[in-house]
Design a protein around this motif. Structure first.
Motif, PDB file in Angstrom:
ATOM      1  N   ARG A  71     -17.970 -48.989 -28.158  1.00 32.15           N
ATOM      2  CA  ARG A  71     -18.551 -48.017 -27.231  1.00 32.15           C
ATOM      3  C   ARG A  71     -17.459 -47.365 -26.380  1.00 32.15           C
ATOM      4  N   GLY A  74     -20.270 -43.375 -23.914  1.00 28.43           N
ATOM      5  CA  GLY A  74     -21.723 -43.322 -24.106  1.00 28.43           C
ATOM      6  C   GLY A  74     -22.301 -41.925 -23.955  1.00 28.43           C
ATOM      7  N   TYR A  77     -24.407 -37.947 -28.897  1.00 29.16           N
ATOM      8  CA  TYR A  77     -25.758 -37.419 -29.107  1.00 29.16           C
ATOM      9  C   TYR A  77     -26.384 -37.937 -30.397  1.00 29.16           C
ATOM     10  N   ASP A 133     -11.991 -30.201 -26.253  1.00 31.25           N
ATOM     11  CA  ASP A 133     -12.710 -30.227 -24.976  1.00 31.25           C
ATOM     12  C   ASP A 133     -14.218 -30.406 -25.146  1.00 31.25           C
ATOM     13  N   GLY A 135     -17.923 -31.371 -24.216  1.00 27.68           N
ATOM     14  CA  GLY A 135     -18.511 -31.025 -22.930  1.00 27.68           C
ATOM     15  C   GLY A 135     -18.532 -32.088 -21.851  1.00 27.68           C
ATOM     16  N   SER A 140     -16.585 -38.981 -21.438  1.00 27.05           N
ATOM     17  CA  SER A 140     -16.203 -39.339 -22.813  1.00 27.05           C
ATOM     18  C   SER A 140     -14.768 -39.852 -22.823  1.00 27.05           C
ATOM     19  N   GLY A 144     -13.727 -42.486 -28.204  1.00 30.53           N
ATOM     20  CA  GLY A 144     -15.017 -41.937 -28.633  1.00 30.53           C
ATOM     21  C   GLY A 144     -14.840 -40.560 -29.256  1.00 30.53           C
ATOM     22  N   GLY A 152     -15.746 -28.919 -29.403  1.00 33.35           N
ATOM     23  CA  GLY A 152     -15.836 -28.226 -28.112  1.00 33.35           C
ATOM     24  C   GLY A 152     -15.441 -26.777 -28.304  1.00 33.35           C
ATOM     25  N   ALA A 205     -13.815 -49.422 -37.906  1.00 31.31           N
ATOM     26  CA  ALA A 205     -12.761 -50.030 -37.096  1.00 31.31           C
ATOM     27  C   ALA A 205     -13.064 -49.816 -35.616  1.00 31.31           C
ATOM     28  N   SER A 327     -25.871 -27.466 -20.702  1.00 38.43           N
ATOM     29  CA  SER A 327     -26.648 -28.524 -21.361  1.00 38.43           C
ATOM     30  C   SER A 327     -27.566 -29.211 -20.342  1.00 38.43           C
ATOM     31  N   ASN A 453     -20.991 -51.861 -36.190  1.00 33.60           N
ATOM     32  CA  ASN A 453     -21.954 -50.800 -35.879  1.00 33.60           C
ATOM     33  C   ASN A 453     -23.011 -50.637 -36.979  1.00 33.60           C
TER      34      ASN A 453
HETATM   35  C1  FAD Z   1     -23.221 -32.712 -21.846  1.00 34.72           C
HETATM   36  C2  FAD Z   1     -22.580 -33.045 -23.168  1.00 34.72           C
HETATM   37  C3  FAD Z   1     -21.809 -32.096 -23.820  1.00 34.72           C
HETATM   38  C4  FAD Z   1     -21.181 -32.404 -25.032  1.00 34.72           C
HETATM   39  N1  FAD Z   1     -20.413 -31.450 -25.644  1.00 34.72           N
HETATM   40  C5  FAD Z   1     -19.795 -31.748 -26.794  1.00 34.72           C
HETATM   41  C6  FAD Z   1     -18.964 -30.782 -27.433  1.00 34.72           C
HETATM   42  O1  FAD Z   1     -18.789 -29.670 -26.958  1.00 34.72           O
HETATM   43  N2  FAD Z   1     -18.366 -31.142 -28.590  1.00 34.72           N
HETATM   44  C7  FAD Z   1     -18.535 -32.380 -29.164  1.00 34.72           C
HETATM   45  O2  FAD Z   1     -17.955 -32.662 -30.205  1.00 34.72           O
HETATM   46  N3  FAD Z   1     -19.327 -33.304 -28.574  1.00 34.72           N
HETATM   47  C8  FAD Z   1     -19.946 -33.028 -27.425  1.00 34.72           C
HETATM   48  N4  FAD Z   1     -20.746 -33.964 -26.823  1.00 34.72           N
HETATM   49  C9  FAD Z   1     -20.948 -35.256 -27.486  1.00 34.72           C
HETATM   50  C10 FAD Z   1     -19.989 -36.347 -26.964  1.00 34.72           C
HETATM   51  O3  FAD Z   1     -19.505 -36.065 -25.713  1.00 34.72           O
HETATM   52  C11 FAD Z   1     -18.809 -36.487 -27.861  1.00 34.72           C
HETATM   53  O4  FAD Z   1     -19.219 -36.876 -29.140  1.00 34.72           O
HETATM   54  C12 FAD Z   1     -17.814 -37.537 -27.331  1.00 34.72           C
HETATM   55  O5  FAD Z   1     -16.611 -37.354 -27.972  1.00 34.72           O
HETATM   56  C13 FAD Z   1     -18.257 -38.977 -27.474  1.00 34.72           C
HETATM   57  O6  FAD Z   1     -17.324 -39.810 -26.782  1.00 34.72           O
HETATM   58  P1  FAD Z   1     -17.786 -41.123 -26.035  1.00 34.72           P
HETATM   59  O7  FAD Z   1     -16.539 -41.792 -25.539  1.00 34.72           O
HETATM   60  O8  FAD Z   1     -18.813 -40.857 -25.029  1.00 34.72           O
HETATM   61  O9  FAD Z   1     -18.369 -41.949 -27.271  1.00 34.72           O
HETATM   62  P2  FAD Z   1     -19.692 -42.840 -27.359  1.00 34.72           P
HETATM   63  O10 FAD Z   1     -20.914 -42.044 -27.128  1.00 34.72           O
HETATM   64  O11 FAD Z   1     -19.515 -44.073 -26.538  1.00 34.72           O
HETATM   65  O12 FAD Z   1     -19.620 -43.270 -28.903  1.00 34.72           O
HETATM   66  C14 FAD Z   1     -19.773 -42.319 -29.913  1.00 34.72           C
HETATM   67  C15 FAD Z   1     -19.516 -42.998 -31.256  1.00 34.72           C
HETATM   68  O13 FAD Z   1     -18.149 -43.395 -31.353  1.00 34.72           O
HETATM   69  C16 FAD Z   1     -18.022 -44.796 -31.497  1.00 34.72           C
HETATM   70  N5  FAD Z   1     -16.884 -45.205 -30.665  1.00 34.72           N
HETATM   71  C17 FAD Z   1     -16.690 -44.945 -29.338  1.00 34.72           C
HETATM   72  N6  FAD Z   1     -15.490 -45.433 -28.954  1.00 34.72           N
HETATM   73  C18 FAD Z   1     -14.929 -46.024 -30.046  1.00 34.72           C
HETATM   74  C19 FAD Z   1     -13.699 -46.694 -30.295  1.00 34.72           C
HETATM   75  N7  FAD Z   1     -12.799 -46.864 -29.332  1.00 34.72           N
HETATM   76  N8  FAD Z   1     -13.469 -47.172 -31.536  1.00 34.72           N
HETATM   77  C20 FAD Z   1     -14.380 -47.002 -32.526  1.00 34.72           C
HETATM   78  N9  FAD Z   1     -15.549 -46.362 -32.352  1.00 34.72           N
HETATM   79  C21 FAD Z   1     -15.814 -45.880 -31.127  1.00 34.72           C
HETATM   80  C22 FAD Z   1     -19.352 -45.383 -31.078  1.00 34.72           C
HETATM   81  O14 FAD Z   1     -19.637 -46.578 -31.767  1.00 34.72           O
HETATM   82  C23 FAD Z   1     -20.312 -44.271 -31.459  1.00 34.72           C
HETATM   83  O15 FAD Z   1     -20.637 -44.369 -32.828  1.00 34.72           O
HETATM   84  C24 FAD Z   1     -21.355 -33.691 -25.604  1.00 34.72           C
HETATM   85  C25 FAD Z   1     -22.113 -34.649 -24.944  1.00 34.72           C
HETATM   86  C26 FAD Z   1     -22.739 -34.340 -23.734  1.00 34.72           C
HETATM   87  C27 FAD Z   1     -23.547 -35.411 -23.064  1.00 34.72           C
END
Ligand code: FAD
Length: 459
Positions: A71, A74, A77, A133, A135, A140, A144, A152, A205, A327, A453
């Motif tokens: 994680r 979080g 989407y 970038d 959002g 994030s 992740g 982005g 991984a 959003s 996972n």
């Molecule tokens: C308001 C908003 C705007 C967004 N805009 C965009 C956008 O413009 N472009 C875009 O691509 N996404 C966007 N997203 C989606 C999200 O932000 C991205 O996918 C982000 O990169 C996820 O990162 P996270 O650290 O929150 O990952 P998480 O939500 O914690 O995890 C996402 C996935 O990655 C895995 N994971 C997380 N960390 C690791 C790790 N260290 N090693 C292995 N697996 C891991 C998790 O198991 C899960 O499957 C947006 C989300 C929101 C809420």
């Protein structure tokens, strides 16, 4: 193995303070799909503080047949970070250090848990830029972003996260530490495992650190905002920009309903008959950015209600801050939403918008969309009232139909969010059977017990 025993053994690795239980663990059981009612259940939520601890946790889980859910922040989407059927959530947030920063070599090695915005600020203070970038940059994490290969707005010119990753350190089952790539700009030595882990959504991984490529921050980044009376003229403007070969850093759009939801706070106010908005950005040296801005302004002018080119720093910041809040503004309309991230060829954007409208009518749903138009990446959004099961079912059905539309239009079911849990089983519509077989075999090669996972990114 009973639940408390799992928590106790994990605490022996990460320390008592590194295991969360009860209400403190609750935020780690959901991600940005929470409005769809997706809340998981974990045997333990742990927050390791070192790569050794991550390695020991994965080794322990693999030896005891316990699932592991990596994680980041979080913000995903796709339900990817949600523990569906117990297991140990490994939250990387305390692994947020900078290992090496070489500003003169335009590169940095960071731990996986560093928050996107912090990384961007850090390198910016040295005149450098990390372009990806997504959002939710304040939450994030780089791990992740790599695990989802996040994009982005700036992906249009600069590419998605993977393009900026030159090395990955990861723990793979049953608990081995590997490092692929490094502070190098080219590497074709083996199969491209680095790219395979990029976008693997925590199923192959646990990413613990990464080498990232940086670039000098552009001297100027000048936006152009063009308002149109309808989707047809707006989509035609997008197609014109792509056809001219002009290369803005971003090429975004927002439809009429999105403008209605977020328009009240639009810097400078919206023109009265604006029903479609295109936002482009020209970057580079001041001279180059200004010249490109002027060309884009001309290209975007046909059939536009109004074209603006804010030039003051404050006005530019206000515009992008507003864009980041879109959003959330849409979410507040009904309390929830399901946002898809389909990709279509750029000449199919207008057809996709028509399809979204049609799905809304057919299923009795409020819809809107915005997205990264230059990449054909559409955040088709179905509004949701929380706790309305019937509406949620209609939304899920409409979303599934939209995925089928994307595939039939020659596109993809996901350009940013990944498959996670919410798009399980849909990849088979997009890929031929042999490719699906290879996908499944790769999973088993990395994770023969399917403990990493589980249930995510399935075909
Ligand atoms: C308001 C908003 C705007 C967004 N805009 C965009 C956008 O413009 N472009 C875009 O691509 N996404 C966007 N997203 C989606 C999200 O932000 C991205 O996918 C982000 O990169 C996820 O990162 P996270 O650290 O929150 O990952 P998480 O939500 O914690 O995890 C996402 C996935 O990655 C895995 N994971 C997380 N960390 C690791 C790790 N260290 N090693 C292995 N697996 C891991 C998790 O198991 C899960 O499957 C947006 C989300 C929101 C809420």
């Amino acid at each position: 193995v009973i639940r408390d025993a799992i928590a106790r053994d994990i605490a022996a690795i990460v320390g008592q303070g590194g295991v969360l239980q009860g209400p403190a663990a609750r935020p780690y059981l959901t991600d940005a799909t929470e409005a769809q009612g997706l809340v998981g259940r974990a045997d333990a939520v742990c927050l390791p503080t070192s790569v050794d601890q991550v390695q020991a946790v994965l080794s322990w889980c693999y030896a005891h047949d316990v699932a592991v859910i990596p994680r980041g922040g979080g913000t995903g989407y796709a339900g990817g970070a949600v523990p569906l059927e117990g297991g140990v959530v490994v939250a990387l947030g305390r692994l947020d250090g900078v290992d090496t920063f070489d500003p003169f070599e335009w590169r940095i090695r960071v731990k996986a848990g560093i928050v996107t915005r912090r990384l961007k600020h850090l390198v910016r203070s040295h005149g450098l830029w990390f372009p990806p970038d997504p959002g939710a940059a304040e939450s994030s994490q780089i791990g992740g972003n790599i695990a989802t290969n996040a994009g982005g707005p700036h992906a249009f010119k600069y590419g998605v996260t993977g393009k900026w990753v030159t090395g990955i350190e990861a723990i793979v089952p049953p608990g081995d530490r590997i490092e692929i790539g490094g502070p190098i700009r080219k590497d074709v030595a083996g199969y491209d495992l680095k790219s395979l882990l990029t976008g693997s959504e925590g199923t192959l991984a646990i990413i613990t650190a990464a080498w990232l490529r940086l670039t000098p921050a552009p001297e100027a980044a000048l936006p152009i905002v063009a308002f149109y009376p309808d989707e047809i003229s707006g989509c035609a403007a997008i197609a014109r920009v792509v056809a001219t070969g002009l290369l803005p850093a971003t090429l975004e759009y927002l439809d009429a309903t999105t403008l209605a939801a977020a328009g009240a706070t639009f810097p400078g106010g919206l023109p009265e008959d604006a029903a479609f908005l295109v936002v482009a950005e020209a970057d580079g040296s001041l001279a180059a950015a200004t010249a490109l801005r002027d060309e884009l302004q001309v290209t975007l002018s046909d059939d536009a209600v109004e074209v603006r080119a804010p030039a003051e720093r404050a006005a530019i910041d206000a515009l992008w801050n507003w864009r980041e809040g879109v959003s959330i503004a849409v979410t507040t309309m009904r309390g929830g939403k399901l946002s898809e991230d389909i990709v279509v060829p750029v000449d199919q954007i207008n057809a996709a918008l028509t399809e979204i409208d049609a799905l809304g009518r057919r299923y009795g749903l409020a819809t809107c969309s915005w997205g990264h138009a230059g990449d054909g990446n559409i955040h088709a959004t179905f509004m949701l009232s929380r706790d309305d099961r019937d509406e949620l079912e209609r939304v899920e059905q409409a979303a599934r139909e939209l995925l089928h539309f994307a595939v039939s239009a020659g596109g993809s079911i996901s350009g940013e969010h990944g498959i996670g849990w919410v798009k399980r089983g849909e990849l088979a519509r997009q890929w031929p059977p042999r490719a699906i077989e290879l996908h499944e075999q790769i999973k088993l090669l990395f994770d023969p017990k399917c403990l990493l996972n589980p249930g995510k990114k399935t075909t």
